[in-house]
Scaffold this motif. Structure first.
Motif, short mmCIF file in Angstrom:
data_model
loop_
_atom_site.label_atom_id
_atom_site.label_comp_id
_atom_site.label_asym_id
_atom_site.label_seq_id
_atom_site.Cartn_x
_atom_site.Cartn_y
_atom_site.Cartn_z
N ALA A 89 0.84 -1.20 0.00
CA ALA A 89 0.00 0.00 0.00
C ALA A 89 0.87 1.25 0.00
O ALA A 89 0.57 2.24 -0.69
CB ALA A 89 -0.92 -0.01 1.22
N VAL A 90 1.96 1.23 0.76
CA VAL A 90 2.91 2.36 0.78
C VAL A 90 3.50 2.55 -0.61
O VAL A 90 3.63 3.68 -1.09
CB VAL A 90 4.02 2.12 1.82
CG1 VAL A 90 5.15 3.15 1.65
CG2 VAL A 90 3.46 2.20 3.24
N LYS A 91 3.85 1.46 -1.28
CA LYS A 91 4.41 1.56 -2.63
C LYS A 91 3.40 2.20 -3.59
O LYS A 91 3.77 3.03 -4.43
CB LYS A 91 4.82 0.18 -3.14
CG LYS A 91 6.08 -0.38 -2.51
CD LYS A 91 6.44 -1.72 -3.14
CE LYS A 91 7.74 -2.28 -2.57
NZ LYS A 91 8.09 -3.58 -3.18
N ARG A 92 2.14 1.80 -3.47
CA ARG A 92 1.11 2.38 -4.34
C ARG A 92 0.98 3.88 -4.08
O ARG A 92 0.84 4.69 -5.02
CB ARG A 92 -0.23 1.67 -4.14
CG ARG A 92 -0.29 0.27 -4.75
CD ARG A 92 -1.68 -0.31 -4.72
NE ARG A 92 -2.07 -0.74 -3.38
CZ ARG A 92 -1.83 -1.96 -2.89
NH1 ARG A 92 -1.20 -2.86 -3.61
NH2 ARG A 92 -2.23 -2.28 -1.66
N PHE A 93 1.03 4.26 -2.81
CA PHE A 93 0.95 5.67 -2.44
C PHE A 93 2.16 6.43 -2.99
O PHE A 93 2.02 7.53 -3.53
CB PHE A 93 0.89 5.81 -0.92
CG PHE A 93 0.93 7.24 -0.44
CD1 PHE A 93 -0.23 7.99 -0.38
CD2 PHE A 93 2.12 7.82 -0.05
CE1 PHE A 93 -0.20 9.32 0.05
CE2 PHE A 93 2.17 9.14 0.38
CZ PHE A 93 1.00 9.89 0.43
N GLN A 94 3.34 5.86 -2.83
CA GLN A 94 4.56 6.51 -3.32
C GLN A 94 4.53 6.69 -4.83
O GLN A 94 4.90 7.74 -5.35
CB GLN A 94 5.79 5.69 -2.90
CG GLN A 94 6.06 5.72 -1.39
CD GLN A 94 7.14 4.74 -0.98
OE1 GLN A 94 7.28 3.66 -1.58
NE2 GLN A 94 7.90 5.08 0.05
N ARG A 95 4.08 5.65 -5.53
CA ARG A 95 4.01 5.70 -7.00
C ARG A 95 3.03 6.79 -7.45
O ARG A 95 3.32 7.56 -8.37
CB ARG A 95 3.59 4.34 -7.53
CG ARG A 95 3.78 4.15 -9.03
CD ARG A 95 3.49 2.73 -9.45
NE ARG A 95 4.45 1.78 -8.89
CZ ARG A 95 4.16 0.87 -7.97
NH1 ARG A 95 2.92 0.78 -7.49
NH2 ARG A 95 5.10 0.05 -7.52
N LYS A 96 1.91 6.86 -6.76
CA LYS A 96 0.87 7.83 -7.11
C LYS A 96 1.34 9.26 -6.85
O LYS A 96 0.96 10.20 -7.57
CB LYS A 96 -0.39 7.56 -6.27
CG LYS A 96 -1.54 8.53 -6.49
CD LYS A 96 -2.25 8.29 -7.81
CE LYS A 96 -3.50 9.14 -7.91
NZ LYS A 96 -4.22 8.93 -9.19
N ASN A 97 2.21 9.46 -5.85
CA ASN A 97 2.62 10.80 -5.44
C ASN A 97 4.04 11.17 -5.89
O ASN A 97 4.62 12.14 -5.39
CB ASN A 97 2.51 10.93 -3.92
CG ASN A 97 1.07 10.96 -3.46
OD1 ASN A 97 0.44 12.02 -3.42
ND2 ASN A 97 0.53 9.80 -3.11
N GLY A 98 4.59 10.39 -6.83
CA GLY A 98 5.88 10.73 -7.39
C GLY A 98 7.05 10.61 -6.44
O GLY A 98 8.05 11.33 -6.57
N LEU A 99 6.96 9.68 -5.49
CA LEU A 99 8.02 9.46 -4.51
C LEU A 99 8.84 8.23 -4.89
O LEU A 99 8.42 7.42 -5.72
CB LEU A 99 7.42 9.27 -3.12
CG LEU A 99 6.61 10.45 -2.57
CD1 LEU A 99 5.73 10.00 -1.41
CD2 LEU A 99 7.52 11.58 -2.14
N ALA A 100 10.01 8.08 -4.28
CA ALA A 100 10.81 6.88 -4.49
C ALA A 100 10.02 5.67 -4.00
O ALA A 100 9.56 5.64 -2.85
CB ALA A 100 12.13 6.99 -3.72
N VAL A 101 9.84 4.68 -4.87
CA VAL A 101 8.99 3.52 -4.55
C VAL A 101 9.83 2.44 -3.90
O VAL A 101 10.41 1.58 -4.56
CB VAL A 101 8.29 2.98 -5.82
CG1 VAL A 101 7.37 1.82 -5.46
CG2 VAL A 101 7.51 4.10 -6.52
N ASP A 102 9.91 2.49 -2.55
CA ASP A 102 10.69 1.49 -1.82
C ASP A 102 9.90 0.80 -0.71
O ASP A 102 10.39 -0.10 -0.04
CB ASP A 102 11.96 2.12 -1.24
CG ASP A 102 11.67 3.30 -0.32
OD1 ASP A 102 10.48 3.54 -0.01
OD2 ASP A 102 12.63 3.98 0.09
N GLY A 103 8.64 1.23 -0.51
CA GLY A 103 7.82 0.61 0.52
C GLY A 103 8.22 0.97 1.93
O GLY A 103 7.76 0.35 2.89
N ILE A 104 9.07 1.98 2.07
CA ILE A 104 9.53 2.44 3.38
C ILE A 104 9.04 3.86 3.61
O ILE A 104 9.15 4.71 2.73
CB ILE A 104 11.07 2.39 3.48
CG1 ILE A 104 11.57 0.96 3.33
CG2 ILE A 104 11.56 3.00 4.79
CD1 ILE A 104 13.08 0.83 3.25
#
Length: 244
Positions: A89-104
């Motif tokens: 879920a964190v990865k999906r949020f990061q991807r949606k918001n243009g952040l580094a997708v690392d799940g952290i």
């Protein structure tokens, strides 16, 4: 005369040895001190590097899961344990918001989530269990039919008032301020809160404010005060409008 010169040379040599030994001792002490300081900061758990990741647990993880679920990122069960569902879920949020997708959840992801991470004590340390109970009662009485985000928002409004110089400076003072809350006037404040209200109270006390500092809320379908309509509405959650 020669004996005096010899003694003087011996004395000079001894003075040089003392100076050299003293210098070496000072250098060793300074080196030890510097190494100790470097080790302290290397091993110290700094708050600015606090993160939430696989294996993390606690109220901050529960807040994270609740936020992700409420925003449609499907973190799974809100249990305060950072597992694989939360990571995805964190990865999906990061991807949606243009952040580094690392799940952290580090500082940048936390900021995007509206969270403040801390490896120290939680932000509700100044409140006791009685405060949590009373805030949960207020949330249950005022917003038990609202979505979870709206319940946290009601709790946040109470805490925003506590911090404002325009209101009493305690949770009980704010809640029991005359004419402040309908639930106090009609006796619903005496109802026992459920688990959702308790969780919302804890999340609000831990710093989650979905209202971004609002001091008022009202249900436009039932509000009888003409004054409340003069407040600037910032957002709507469920049936409540939140205003400043």
């Amino acid at each position: 005369m020669a004996a005096n010169c010899l003694e003087r040379r011996k004395g000079d040599n001894m003075d040089k040895k003392v100076i050299i030994k003293s210098s070496i001792t000072v250098v060793l002490l300074l080196t030890t001190l510097i190494v100790g300081i470097l080790c302290f900061y290397a091993l110290k758990p700094a708050e600015e590097t606090a993160v939430l990741k696989m294996g993390s647990s606690g109220s901050q993880v529960r807040t994270l899961q609740t936020k992700l679920n409420n925003w449609g990122y499907n973190a799974g069960k809100v249990d305060g344990i950072f597992g694989s569902n939360t990571r995805e879920a964190v990865k999906r949020f990061q991807r949606k918001n243009g952040l580094a997708v690392d799940g952290i959840v580090g500082s940048k992801t936390a900021a995007a989530l509206g969270m403040t991470l801390s490896s120290g004590s939680s932000s509700n340390s100044s409140y006791n269990s009685s405060d949590t109970y009373l805030l949960a009662k207020c949330i249950y009485a005022e917003a038990r039919g609202e979505p979870y985000l709206g319940q946290v928002a009601v709790g946040a409004v109470v805490l925003n008032r506590v911090r404002s110089s325009s209101f009493p400076n305690s949770i009980s003072g704010v809640i029991y301020q005359p004419y402040a809350f309908t639930a106090v006037a009609d006796g619903q404040i005496n109802l026992e809160p459920n688990s959702s209200a308790y969780s919302a109270a804890r999340d609000a006390l831990n710093g989650w404010d979905p209202t971004n500092g609002c001091l008022y809320y009202f249900n436009p379908a039932t509000a009888t005060s003409s004054w409340i309509w003069s407040r600037q509405v910032k957002l709507t959650i469920g049936k409540h409008k939140f205003a400043i």
